[in-house]
Design a protein around this motif. Structure first.
Motif, PDB file in Angstrom:
ATOM      1  N   SER A 249       8.528  28.866  44.352  1.00 17.29           N
ATOM      2  CA  SER A 249       9.870  29.326  43.997  1.00 17.29           C
ATOM      3  C   SER A 249       9.791  30.422  42.944  1.00 17.29           C
ATOM      4  O   SER A 249       8.772  30.566  42.251  1.00 17.29           O
ATOM      5  CB  SER A 249      10.712  28.161  43.459  1.00 17.29           C
ATOM      6  OG  SER A 249      10.230  27.753  42.190  1.00 17.29           O
ATOM      7  N   GLN A 255      13.240  25.576  42.008  1.00 16.25           N
ATOM      8  CA  GLN A 255      12.400  24.375  42.054  1.00 16.25           C
ATOM      9  C   GLN A 255      13.222  23.120  41.804  1.00 16.25           C
ATOM     10  O   GLN A 255      13.082  22.110  42.507  1.00 16.25           O
ATOM     11  CB  GLN A 255      11.276  24.477  41.020  1.00 16.25           C
ATOM     12  CG  GLN A 255      10.372  23.252  41.018  1.00 16.25           C
ATOM     13  CD  GLN A 255       9.243  23.354  40.005  1.00 16.25           C
ATOM     14  OE1 GLN A 255       9.020  24.404  39.428  1.00 16.25           O
ATOM     15  NE2 GLN A 255       8.535  22.257  39.803  1.00 16.25           N
ATOM     16  N   ASN A 259      13.879  20.044  44.434  1.00 10.78           N
ATOM     17  CA  ASN A 259      13.415  18.722  44.001  1.00 10.78           C
ATOM     18  C   ASN A 259      14.501  17.652  44.102  1.00 10.78           C
ATOM     19  O   ASN A 259      14.198  16.457  44.056  1.00 10.78           O
ATOM     20  CB  ASN A 259      12.860  18.778  42.581  1.00 10.78           C
ATOM     21  CG  ASN A 259      11.441  19.294  42.509  1.00 10.78           C
ATOM     22  OD1 ASN A 259      11.024  19.883  41.521  1.00 10.78           O
ATOM     23  ND2 ASN A 259      10.667  19.096  43.575  1.00 10.78           N
ATOM     24  N   CYS A 267       5.897  21.940  43.651  1.00  4.57           N
ATOM     25  CA  CYS A 267       6.403  23.277  43.991  1.00  4.57           C
ATOM     26  C   CYS A 267       5.775  24.289  43.039  1.00  4.57           C
ATOM     27  O   CYS A 267       5.953  24.211  41.820  1.00  4.57           O
ATOM     28  CB  CYS A 267       7.930  23.299  43.871  1.00  4.57           C
ATOM     29  SG  CYS A 267       8.691  24.878  44.316  1.00  4.57           S
ATOM     30  N   GLU A 269       4.896  28.315  41.637  1.00  2.00           N
ATOM     31  CA  GLU A 269       5.743  29.436  41.215  1.00  2.00           C
ATOM     32  C   GLU A 269       5.181  30.749  41.738  1.00  2.00           C
ATOM     33  O   GLU A 269       3.979  31.000  41.646  1.00  2.00           O
ATOM     34  CB  GLU A 269       5.835  29.500  39.686  1.00  2.00           C
ATOM     35  CG  GLU A 269       6.721  30.647  39.184  1.00  2.00           C
ATOM     36  CD  GLU A 269       6.824  30.698  37.677  1.00  2.00           C
ATOM     37  OE1 GLU A 269       7.785  30.120  37.124  1.00  2.00           O
ATOM     38  OE2 GLU A 269       5.922  31.304  37.039  1.00  2.00           O
TER      39      GLU A 269
END
Length: 470
Positions: A249, A255, A259, A267, A269
């Motif tokens: 993300s 994120q 979630n 997740c 970055e």
């Protein structure tokens, strides 16, 4: 079926093709300017009038699904008769195969047939929700250019056509436009399954990913603020198989949104990169007026009404030292009201939509960019402003706030607190002499976080790590 379509803006135009073989009783819109007009030879009515007609279902064609659904429920529309554009697969379940066949894919070969780039690495498909010049599509465009430069065989695909296609083909990247990507799943689109690696951009692809060949590694790149998930079917998204699915993300906000559906999901970055287009030094220090700029579609989520309220709180003496440029599509119900409410403030200039060249020209002559959004994952306009050495005033709920040190290389105010924004604006006016130095430090954020060099390094490492596992 007899359908009411709620929304006549961008997402109506994106999805209206799927209704050509249905009976559209009426279009619904809250804009008084659109009501009682005709669009595509269909009557546009206020929602409270349209729901009195005989219909089987109402389809919301907007990302503001939550508010619009509540409006319909308040008007006594049964919940099981309300659909979102993400629900079209379910709505048309009995005729889906026939509908999909109506829209064959379009292939646009590369203009540069003599591309000398050595394609020695896997064949990669980059999938975009559109070919507009919006932030996510541009981020994926830059991804295509960088992967191609590094030897990958790239094809770019999109749900709908747009001006970005020409930039891609001119760059030696073939483009596929397939409308069926809006409602089909991966297993149903044969040509997609011929690639070694696929990147899906934004959560628009959650239906597509719900049934797929898990042998093909997927990178799902999320850019979306939480309100974009309001029309998502939880039952569908939570059944997505996570095997060989790598999710990243653009910061913590997307994120946190994903979630909510996958609490234990790891997740990663991946921030986008912004190409450096600056070619001159700022020369407006002698300008006695402090030029502020806000860029974005005029809508509630972008918070331009918060900015207007903050401007109204400025003293006359401070406000006369300012000029506020509000840039973005303004022919909306929200935009119309905003312009009406600011008619007596001569320091505010509404430019409407402008092209990228004008945006960069405005940034180059601006002292401060204001991003008052109520939600925003990682707005590209803030990175572009910092690229131009323009410091940003941002609300504390947008992703960019994580990289700004308040009063050092930018400014942060509490979300939706207009008095806090007023204070930041006033400080900038009263301390105009230090804005250039703050802007230089903002440029440092761009170079360390959002430059193409940083993006390329992180992108290649991520792709290589995914492919080495295969």
């Amino acid at each position: 079926m007899k359908l009411l379509l709620f929304g006549t803006g961008d997402y109506y135009n994106r999805y209206k093709k799927w209704f050509v073989h249905q009976e559209i009783v009426a279009l619904l819109d809250n804009s008084k300017q659109k009501q009682y007009t005709w669009i595509d030879e269909i009557r546009v009515l206020p929602p409270e009038e349209g729901v009195k007609l005989s219909y089987d279902a109402v389809v919301i064609l907007s990302f503001y699904a939550k508010a619009m659904k509540q409006q319909l429920i308040h008007l006594k529309v049964a919940q099981n008769n309300i659909y979102h554009f993400f629900d079209l697969r379910r709505l048309f379940a009995h005729e889906l195969t026939d509908i999909i066949r109506l829209y064959p894919r379009q292939y646009f070969p590369s203009v540069n047939d003599n591309n000398t780039c050595a394609k020695t690495l896997p064949r990669v498909l980059l999938m975009s929700q559109d070919l507009t010049l919006g932030g996510p599509a541009i981020a994926l465009f830059h991804t295509a250019i960088l992967l191609q430069k590094n030897g990958y065989d790239i094809v770019f695909a999109s749900m709908i056509d747009g001006p970005l296609r020409e930039k891609l083909t001119e760059s030696g990247i073939p483009v596929v436009v397939d409308a069926c990507l809006q409602i089909a799943v991966m297993r149903e689109i044969d040509w997609v399954n011929t690639f070694s690696f696929i990147v899906c951009n934004t959560m628009n692809f959650y239906i597509f990913l719900s049934e797929r060949d898990t042998k093909i590694p997927i990178l799902w790149w999320l850019h979306d603020a939480p309100f974009f998930y309001e029309g998502v079917n939880k039952e569908v998204i939570t059944k997505i198989c996570l095997e060989n699915l790598n999710i990243v993300s653009v910061g913590s906000i997307p994120q946190m949104a994903i979630n909510k559906f996958f609490p234990c999901l790891s997740c990663g970055e991946l921030l986008y990169g912004v190409a450096d287009t600056t070619n001159s030094k700022k020369t407006m220090d002698s300008n006695p007026v402090v030029q502020f700029i806000t860029i974005g579609f005029l809508e509630e989520i972008k918070g331009q009404d918060i900015l207007l309220a903050a401007i109204k709180r400025l003293s006359d003496s401070i406000r006369r030292q300012c000029r506020f440029y509000i840039v973005g599509h303004k022919e909306t119900l929200f935009g119309e009201q905003l312009q009406k409410d600011s008619e007596d403030i001569e320091e505010i200039v509404f430019t409407g939509s402008v092209d990228r060249r004008i945006i960069h020209e405005l940034l180059d002559t601006s002292h401060v960019l204001i991003c008052p959004s109520r939600q925003d994952s990682m707005p590209t306009v803030t990175a572009e402003a910092m690229m131009h050495a323009v410091p940003c005033i941002v609300s504390d709920v947008i992703g960019t706030a994580a990289y700004i040190h308040d009063g050092v290389d930018g400014f942060i105010f509490q979300n939706e607190i207009e008095t806090a924004l007023t204070e930041k604006i006033q400080w900038c006016v009263e301390n105009k002499s230090v804005l250039k130095e703050i802007g230089k430090k903002a440029r440092g954020i761009y170079e360390q976080v959002f430059s193409m060099e940083v993006f390329e390094r992180k992108l290649l490492k991520l792709v290589e790590n995914i492919l080495v596992k295969q």
